[in-house]
Design a protein around this motif. Structure first.
Motif, PDB file in Angstrom:
ATOM      1  N   LEU A   1       0.844  -1.186   0.000  1.00 35.14           N
ATOM      2  CA  LEU A   1       0.000   0.000   0.000  1.00 35.14           C
ATOM      3  C   LEU A   1       0.879   1.236   0.000  1.00 35.14           C
ATOM      4  CD1 LEU A   1      -0.095   1.435   3.114  1.00 35.14           C
ATOM      5  CD2 LEU A   1      -1.223  -0.740   3.574  1.00 35.14           C
ATOM      6  N   SER A   2       0.415   2.286  -0.675  1.00 31.84           N
ATOM      7  CA  SER A   2       1.128   3.555  -0.729  1.00 31.84           C
ATOM      8  C   SER A   2       2.562   3.315  -1.212  1.00 31.84           C
ATOM      9  CB  SER A   2       1.074   4.228   0.638  1.00 31.84           C
ATOM     10  OG  SER A   2       1.536   5.559   0.582  1.00 31.84           O
TER      11      SER A   2
ATOM     12  N   SER B   1      -5.686  -0.615  -6.996  1.00 31.46           N
ATOM     13  CA  SER B   1      -6.836   0.215  -6.645  1.00 31.46           C
ATOM     14  C   SER B   1      -6.376   1.607  -6.239  1.00 31.46           C
ATOM     15  CB  SER B   1      -7.648  -0.412  -5.510  1.00 31.46           C
ATOM     16  OG  SER B   1      -6.979  -0.294  -4.262  1.00 31.46           O
ATOM     17  N   THR B   2      -7.284   2.554  -6.359  1.00 28.79           N
ATOM     18  CA  THR B   2      -7.057   3.921  -5.925  1.00 28.79           C
ATOM     19  C   THR B   2      -8.407   4.561  -5.655  1.00 28.79           C
ATOM     20  OG1 THR B   2      -6.075   6.057  -6.528  1.00 28.79           O
ATOM     21  CG2 THR B   2      -7.074   4.797  -8.294  1.00 28.79           C
TER      22      THR B   2
ATOM     23  N   THR C   1     -14.729   7.762  -3.662  1.00 28.17           N
ATOM     24  CA  THR C   1     -14.331   8.682  -2.603  1.00 28.17           C
ATOM     25  C   THR C   1     -13.209   8.065  -1.777  1.00 28.17           C
ATOM     26  OG1 THR C   1     -15.936   7.822  -1.004  1.00 28.17           O
ATOM     27  CG2 THR C   1     -16.655   9.651  -2.412  1.00 28.17           C
ATOM     28  N   GLY C   2     -12.454   8.926  -1.103  1.00 25.53           N
ATOM     29  CA  GLY C   2     -11.430   8.472  -0.186  1.00 25.53           C
ATOM     30  C   GLY C   2     -10.151   9.281  -0.295  1.00 25.53           C
ATOM     31  N   LEU C   3      -9.558   9.594   0.863  1.00 28.99           N
ATOM     32  CA  LEU C   3      -8.262  10.244   0.933  1.00 28.99           C
ATOM     33  C   LEU C   3      -7.175   9.178   1.055  1.00 28.99           C
ATOM     34  CD1 LEU C   3      -9.119  13.219   3.320  1.00 28.99           C
ATOM     35  CD2 LEU C   3      -9.635  12.924   0.897  1.00 28.99           C
ATOM     36  N   HIS C   4      -5.929   9.615   1.203  1.00 30.43           N
ATOM     37  CA  HIS C   4      -4.824   8.662   1.220  1.00 30.43           C
ATOM     38  C   HIS C   4      -4.626   8.142   2.642  1.00 30.43           C
ATOM     39  CE1 HIS C   4      -1.513   6.803  -0.931  1.00 30.43           C
ATOM     40  NE2 HIS C   4      -0.706   7.084   0.082  1.00 30.43           N
TER      41      HIS C   4
ATOM     42  N   PHE D   1      -7.535   2.569   1.548  1.00 27.49           N
ATOM     43  CA  PHE D   1      -6.880   1.285   1.341  1.00 27.49           C
ATOM     44  C   PHE D   1      -7.803   0.127   1.688  1.00 27.49           C
ATOM     45  CE2 PHE D   1      -3.008   3.821   2.935  1.00 27.49           C
ATOM     46  CZ  PHE D   1      -2.822   4.408   1.690  1.00 27.49           C
ATOM     47  N   GLY D   2      -8.562   0.300   2.774  1.00 31.46           N
ATOM     48  CA  GLY D   2      -9.425  -0.784   3.239  1.00 31.46           C
ATOM     49  C   GLY D   2     -10.456  -1.220   2.220  1.00 31.46           C
ATOM     50  N   GLN D   3     -10.855  -0.296   1.326  1.00 32.37           N
ATOM     51  CA  GLN D   3     -11.830  -0.654   0.304  1.00 32.37           C
ATOM     52  C   GLN D   3     -11.271  -1.708  -0.657  1.00 32.37           C
ATOM     53  OE1 GLN D   3     -14.226   2.963  -1.229  1.00 32.37           O
ATOM     54  NE2 GLN D   3     -12.279   3.857  -0.578  1.00 32.37           N
ATOM     55  N   GLY D   4      -9.938  -1.726  -0.799  1.00 33.52           N
ATOM     56  CA  GLY D   4      -9.344  -2.625  -1.766  1.00 33.52           C
ATOM     57  C   GLY D   4      -8.839  -3.941  -1.217  1.00 33.52           C
ATOM     58  N   VAL D   5      -8.786  -4.077   0.124  1.00 37.47           N
ATOM     59  CA  VAL D   5      -8.149  -5.272   0.686  1.00 37.47           C
ATOM     60  C   VAL D   5      -8.873  -6.548   0.280  1.00 37.47           C
ATOM     61  CG1 VAL D   5      -7.538  -6.486   2.810  1.00 37.47           C
ATOM     62  CG2 VAL D   5      -7.108  -4.034   2.619  1.00 37.47           C
ATOM     63  N   GLN D   6     -10.177  -6.604   0.490  1.00 38.45           N
ATOM     64  CA  GLN D   6     -10.894  -7.839   0.183  1.00 38.45           C
ATOM     65  C   GLN D   6     -10.897  -8.168  -1.306  1.00 38.45           C
ATOM     66  OE1 GLN D   6     -12.174  -9.899   2.840  1.00 38.45           O
ATOM     67  NE2 GLN D   6     -11.870 -11.265   1.094  1.00 38.45           N
TER      68      GLN D   6
END
Length: 397
Positions: A234-235, A316-317, A372-375, A380-385
């Motif tokens: 991540l990042s 993802s982003t 939506t979402g900042l850094h 990040f959590g939206q992309g884990v699963q």
């Protein structure tokens, strides 16, 4: 295979409106504000600490300076100071005396912050770095014998315990999967790369050698030889995971990245690289040299994207458009809020560029664009699963 929003507009306006007091902006308005993926503003962002304990408590950690594209194009930026801008960052791993002469697991420990019976922190000696590196492992409890292995790289502060474990809750998400997870700590602001020179603040960094040679050797002896291997991050760690995969394509069958950037050579990527290193007190010239030196092109995923062919890929982003609870989660801290927005816009642009390059070279990938979402871990959590659902079947997990 990309999952793109079809129509968005100016990200910067939405982020600044929310940051300056319009915190009750309805989420529908925020979602409609964004940016066409082909028209993302070239906004550099500070090096936000998304994976620290602060992120786990719902707050974004320290961030570095932002900068304009024109300064990035010149390869210059105002100095960021001589010390770490993140006063909560852990100090660099020390050099060992006497020097390390063998790669091995030197000790094992549990951690009360991670009450999971599958968890162990291994301390692994690195000859190349002359350091003892903490490496956190979640072992699969499903079957005996060797298992697939997924390396997970953290962001700029590479915290202990890993952000994947606390805000990421990765252990719960793999409870029924036959895979060993491996998370490396102590690689703060390093890009998980081999540096040309030792750094006065960040120390000796030979992380590429550690990740691709030393650590697998130690883990094979400790856990058994991995059946298949993947890498994700991540990042800062997301860009590094992709770079390690293009530089060592034989080692990884599955590659994932959440909110990463994939070029240190173009304007945005160079700026983010500079901020990442300097916001933690490091000197950029000790990494690969000054801008234009061969190391920047050699580590450029965009330039070498064809080397990802044949792998299972997930990226993802988010957009930098704030979600409905972002302002409250930042405790009204306008600076960190705007920096988090700007940095996610930058990695959004990085991801769009990678997406287009993968199309050009005929490499398939799943790429999710979240509206939506900042850094931070909210994004990040939206992309884990979906990342796990994409990568683990390729590893047989």
């Amino acid at each position: 295979m990309s999952h793109r929003p079809h129509r968005l507009s100016s990200l910067v306006v939405a982020a600044l409106v929310a940051a300056t007091g319009a915190v009750s902006v309805p989420v529908a308005v925020a979602q409609s504000a964004g940016s066409d993926v082909g028209m993302v503003n070239s906004a550099g962002g500070g090096s936000v600490d998304p994976s620290s304990a602060a992120a786990g408590s719902g707050h974004v950690g320290s961030a570095g300076s932002t900068e304009s594209q024109s300064l990035a194009a010149l390869g210059v930026m105002p100095p960021l100071g001589t010390g770490s801008q993140n006063t909560a960052a852990e100090p660099a791993l020390p050099q060992e005396n006497p020097p390390v002469t063998e790669v091995k697991v030197v000790r094992r420990e549990s951690d009360p912050l991670v009450p999971d019976a599958r968890f162990t922190r291994l301390w692994v000696s690195s000859v190349q770095m002359n350091r003892i590196v903490p490496v956190e492992v979640i072992r699969s409890g499903n079957e005996s014998g060797p298992k697939p292995r997924l390396y997970l790289l953290d962001g700029v502060d590479a915290p202990t315990p890993s952000g994947w474990l606390l805000p990421g809750d990765i252990g719960t998400k793999v409870a029924d999967r036959n895979v060993d997870l491996v998370m490396v700590q102590g690689a703060d602001a390093s890009l998980y790369a081999d540096w040309l020179n030792d750094d006065p603040v960040l120390g000796r960094n030979k992380w590429e050698t550690f990740m691709t040679k030393e650590l697998p050797e130690a883990l094979d002896a400790e856990l058994g030889v991995a059946l298949k291997t993947g890498i994700a991050g991540l990042s800062m760690g997301g860009g590094a995971a992709a770079a390690l995969a293009v530089r060592h394509p034989e080692k990884y069958e599955a590659v994932g990245s959440l909110g990463g950037c994939y070029s240190a050579a173009d304007d945005i990527g160079f700026l983010l690289t500079k901020v990442t290193v300097e916001s933690r007190g490091g000197q950029l010239g000790n990494l690969w040299g000054e801008r234009g030196a061969p190391g920047y092109a050699e580590h450029d995923v965009i330039r070498h994207a064809e080397k990802l062919s044949g792998k299972t890929l997930y990226f993802s982003t988010a957009t930098g458009v704030p979600g409905p609870n972002e302002w409250a989660q930042h405790n009204g801290d306008m600076l960190r809020f705007v920096q988090g927005a700007g940095l996610e816009q930058a990695v959004h642009a990085c991801t769009v560029k990678l997406d287009r390059r993968l199309d050009q070279v005929g490499v398939d990938a799943r790429i999710d664009y979240f509206p939506t979402g900042l850094h931070n871990w909210g994004s990040f959590g939206q992309g884990v699963q979906p990342m796990l659902d994409t990568l683990l079947p390729r590893l047989g997990a």
